[in-house]
Scaffold this motif. Structure first.
Motif, PDB file in Angstrom:
ATOM      1  N   ASP A 105      43.376  27.993  42.908  1.00 17.26           N
ATOM      2  CA  ASP A 105      44.409  27.041  43.365  1.00 17.26           C
ATOM      3  C   ASP A 105      45.540  27.718  44.125  1.00 17.26           C
ATOM      4  N   TYR A 106      45.968  28.905  43.635  1.00 24.47           N
ATOM      5  CA  TYR A 106      47.138  29.538  44.253  1.00 24.47           C
ATOM      6  C   TYR A 106      46.896  29.895  45.724  1.00 24.47           C
ATOM      7  N   LEU A 107      45.602  29.938  46.113  1.00 27.35           N
ATOM      8  CA  LEU A 107      45.275  30.345  47.480  1.00 27.35           C
ATOM      9  C   LEU A 107      45.096  29.148  48.417  1.00 27.35           C
ATOM     10  N   LEU A 123      38.295  44.789  49.146  1.00 29.21           N
ATOM     11  CA  LEU A 123      38.705  43.491  48.591  1.00 29.21           C
ATOM     12  C   LEU A 123      39.600  42.762  49.593  1.00 29.21           C
ATOM     13  N   GLY A 124      39.474  41.448  49.659  1.00 31.72           N
ATOM     14  CA  GLY A 124      40.342  40.674  50.574  1.00 31.72           C
ATOM     15  C   GLY A 124      40.272  41.232  51.982  1.00 31.72           C
ATOM     16  N   ALA A 125      39.041  41.479  52.453  1.00 29.71           N
ATOM     17  CA  ALA A 125      38.865  42.187  53.737  1.00 29.71           C
ATOM     18  C   ALA A 125      39.193  41.311  54.937  1.00 29.71           C
ATOM     19  N   SER A 127      34.310  42.213  51.074  1.00 32.53           N
ATOM     20  CA  SER A 127      34.423  41.005  50.247  1.00 32.53           C
ATOM     21  C   SER A 127      35.720  40.262  50.544  1.00 32.53           C
ATOM     22  N   ASP A 128      35.645  38.965  50.356  1.00 31.55           N
ATOM     23  CA  ASP A 128      36.809  38.103  50.549  1.00 31.55           C
ATOM     24  C   ASP A 128      36.447  36.772  49.904  1.00 31.55           C
ATOM     25  N   VAL A 129      37.469  35.960  49.645  1.00 31.69           N
ATOM     26  CA  VAL A 129      37.202  34.666  49.034  1.00 31.69           C
ATOM     27  C   VAL A 129      36.895  33.606  50.112  1.00 31.69           C
ATOM     28  N   GLN A 166      36.091  36.434  44.371  1.00 33.27           N
ATOM     29  CA  GLN A 166      37.507  36.587  44.056  1.00 33.27           C
ATOM     30  C   GLN A 166      37.712  38.020  43.569  1.00 33.27           C
ATOM     31  N   ALA A 167      38.759  38.634  44.047  1.00 35.57           N
ATOM     32  CA  ALA A 167      38.986  40.036  43.680  1.00 35.57           C
ATOM     33  C   ALA A 167      39.245  40.185  42.178  1.00 35.57           C
ATOM     34  N   GLU A 168      39.671  39.091  41.516  1.00 33.73           N
ATOM     35  CA  GLU A 168      39.971  39.173  40.084  1.00 33.73           C
ATOM     36  C   GLU A 168      38.748  38.912  39.207  1.00 33.73           C
ATOM     37  N   SER A 205      41.985  47.928  49.277  1.00 31.05           N
ATOM     38  CA  SER A 205      42.591  46.599  49.433  1.00 31.05           C
ATOM     39  C   SER A 205      43.736  46.704  50.423  1.00 31.05           C
ATOM     40  N   VAL A 206      43.710  45.890  51.457  1.00 32.94           N
ATOM     41  CA  VAL A 206      44.750  45.943  52.492  1.00 32.94           C
ATOM     42  C   VAL A 206      45.434  44.570  52.606  1.00 32.94           C
ATOM     43  N   TYR A 207      46.731  44.548  52.383  1.00 30.49           N
ATOM     44  CA  TYR A 207      47.562  43.334  52.487  1.00 30.49           C
ATOM     45  C   TYR A 207      47.014  42.175  51.648  1.00 30.49           C
TER      46      TYR A 207
HETATM   47  C1  SAM Z   1      46.817  38.866  54.333  1.00 27.48           C
HETATM   48  S1  SAM Z   1      45.092  38.729  54.440  1.00 27.48           S
HETATM   49  C2  SAM Z   1      44.612  40.427  54.686  1.00 27.48           C
HETATM   50  C3  SAM Z   1      43.253  40.533  55.336  1.00 27.48           C
HETATM   51  C4  SAM Z   1      42.817  41.944  55.706  1.00 27.48           C
HETATM   52  N1  SAM Z   1      42.690  42.781  54.566  1.00 27.48           N
HETATM   53  C5  SAM Z   1      43.722  42.553  56.736  1.00 27.48           C
HETATM   54  O1  SAM Z   1      44.202  43.651  56.533  1.00 27.48           O
HETATM   55  O2  SAM Z   1      43.910  41.921  57.786  1.00 27.48           O
HETATM   56  C6  SAM Z   1      44.626  38.435  52.775  1.00 27.48           C
HETATM   57  C7  SAM Z   1      43.136  38.201  52.619  1.00 27.48           C
HETATM   58  O3  SAM Z   1      42.851  38.181  51.234  1.00 27.48           O
HETATM   59  C8  SAM Z   1      41.994  37.121  50.933  1.00 27.48           C
HETATM   60  N2  SAM Z   1      42.268  36.759  49.533  1.00 27.48           N
HETATM   61  C9  SAM Z   1      43.386  36.206  49.025  1.00 27.48           C
HETATM   62  N3  SAM Z   1      43.301  36.085  47.688  1.00 27.48           N
HETATM   63  C10 SAM Z   1      42.089  36.585  47.354  1.00 27.48           C
HETATM   64  C11 SAM Z   1      41.424  36.764  46.110  1.00 27.48           C
HETATM   65  N4  SAM Z   1      41.970  36.391  44.966  1.00 27.48           N
HETATM   66  N5  SAM Z   1      40.194  37.339  46.125  1.00 27.48           N
HETATM   67  C12 SAM Z   1      39.631  37.745  47.295  1.00 27.48           C
HETATM   68  N6  SAM Z   1      40.210  37.590  48.485  1.00 27.48           N
HETATM   69  C13 SAM Z   1      41.432  37.036  48.516  1.00 27.48           C
HETATM   70  C14 SAM Z   1      42.307  36.027  51.940  1.00 27.48           C
HETATM   71  O4  SAM Z   1      41.228  35.138  52.121  1.00 27.48           O
HETATM   72  C15 SAM Z   1      42.630  36.873  53.179  1.00 27.48           C
HETATM   73  O5  SAM Z   1      41.490  37.097  53.951  1.00 27.48           O
END
Ligand code: SAM
Length: 349
Positions: free
Chosen positions: A131-133, A191-193, A214-216, A239-241, A255-257
């Motif tokens: 939900d938070y996303l 994670l969250g790529a 990986s990404d959601v 989900q990364a969690e 994990s970046v940003y």
């Molecule tokens: C700010 S973007 C950063 C994307 C990339 N790492 C970059 O450097 O451009 C955050 C990314 O994290 C993903 N994300 C957010 N919450 C997540 C979660 N709980 N598990 C996996 N991915 C997640 C989003 O879908 C989004 O693609």
């Protein structure tokens, strides 16, 4: 001999200057696009306060110096062989230009959302997305959940950071290499790529046998796949969690940003999951936003960012003690540093 080493030094210095010039030219292009989008969107909505980045000369100078330092460090990293020169190849100028009208239209939609404080302005729902996303992070159109958003995302980020996002991400490569003595091909999990922006540079910089992206978001992963292909890469929506991987599987989790977009309790879960899936001796490597007091001159910029760009967990993130959280998740040898607007951590399982 002396003549040869003098020649070598001159060539290295010329190479460094050319890399800095190339990076600066990107900064100039993206800053121009920022001005263009900012002017257009300001007609329709206002920021919390007029952004200091537009008006405060001292702050602007401070940031300009920071940008120069970053570009110089990026050039030095290439000269030192930390990552290859290939990371500098700009994406197709034609594609870049083709996106401009879309970005202009999108900036109007973003400013409308900012004005009305619309936090969920799309229909996408999925039981697999927490939900938070399900919100318009950065007030961006469709949040992270459409092809349209995936197509614009990277350019929007570079515009926001005036072309410094890519070199900032690359600083993590240096920190990893300084803290690793693993010479075998790596099993990497990112994670969250997102759309694979960091993945492109990281995959050029490490010898790997498997790289899981990986990404959601399906839409973002699909875009990453189009850019990177499937040779050596696997794409996993997760989900990364709650990672769908075995214990002790990876040498490196990146994990970046990502962390600044997560509620604090979820950040802890992500660290525990990363620890579980890493092999003993494996590394977690994080790049994220600068935090409060890392650079006092930027504290107000960080505060306003949370509101202007709809980042509900960002303020808490800026106060979060990530090193302690890493230790609480059983990581050791935590190292951290910052460059410009980003902060980096590497720790070992
Ligand atoms: C700010 S973007 C950063 C994307 C990339 N790492 C970059 O450097 O451009 C955050 C990314 O994290 C993903 N994300 C957010 N919450 C997540 C979660 N709980 N598990 C996996 N991915 C997640 C989003 O879908 C989004 O693609």
């Amino acid at each position: 001999m002396a003549l040869e080493s003098g020649y070598y030094r001159t060539m290295q210095s010329l190479k460094k200057k050319s890399i800095i010039a190339l990076n600066l030219s990107k900064t100039i292009v993206y800053s121009f696009e920022y001005k263009m989008l900012f002017t257009l969107s300001s007609i329709f909505s206002s920021f919390v306060k007029p952004p200091k980045l537009e008006t405060d000369k001292k702050l602007i100078k401070h940031l300009e110096l920071g940008v120069m330092e970053l570009h110089a460090q990026d050039a030095q990293n290439i000269i030192d062989g930390i990552y290859p020169q290939g990371v500098l190849i700009p994406k197709s100028p034609l594609k870049h230009l083709k996106n401009i009208p879309l970005l202009l239209i999108d900036s109007l939609k973003i400013s409308r959302r900012r004005k009305l404080n619309l936090k969920k302005d799309f229909d996408f729902n999925s039981p697999e997305v927490p939900d938070y996303l399900l919100r318009n992070y950065h007030f961006q159109t469709d949040g992270y959940f459409s092809e349209h958003s995936a197509n614009l995302y990277e350019q929007q980020v570079e515009i926001l950071f005036s072309g410094t996002a890519a070199p900032m991400r690359r600083m993590l490569i240096k920190l990893i290499k300084e803290n690793s003595n693993n010479n075998k091909p790596l099993k990497i999990l990112e994670l969250g790529a997102g759309v694979g922006t960091a993945t492109i540079d990281f995959s050029k910089s490490f010898d790997f046998e498997k790289y899981i992206v990986s990404d959601v978001s399906d839409a973002y992963l699909e875009k990453a796949k189009k850019r990177l292909g499937t040779l050596g890469f696997e794409y996993v929506r997760s989900q990364a969690e709650e990672l769908p991987f075995q214990d002790n599987e990876f040498d490196l989790v990146i994990s970046v940003y990502l962390f600044h977009e997560l509620p604090r309790s979820i950040r802890g879960k992500v660290l525990s999951e990363a620890h579980r899936v890493l092999k003993p001796g494996g590394l977690i490597a994080i790049c994220d936003s600068l935090q409060k007091d890392d650079d006092v001159a930027l504290n107000e910029v960080l505060e306003n960012f949370a509101i202007d760009y709809h980042e509900p967990f960002y303020k808490d993130y800026t106060l979060w003690n990530a090193s302690l959280a890493l230790e609480n998740s059983a990581f050791k040898k935590v190292t951290s540093r910052s460059h410009l607007l980003s902060k980096f951590w590497v720790a070992e399982k």
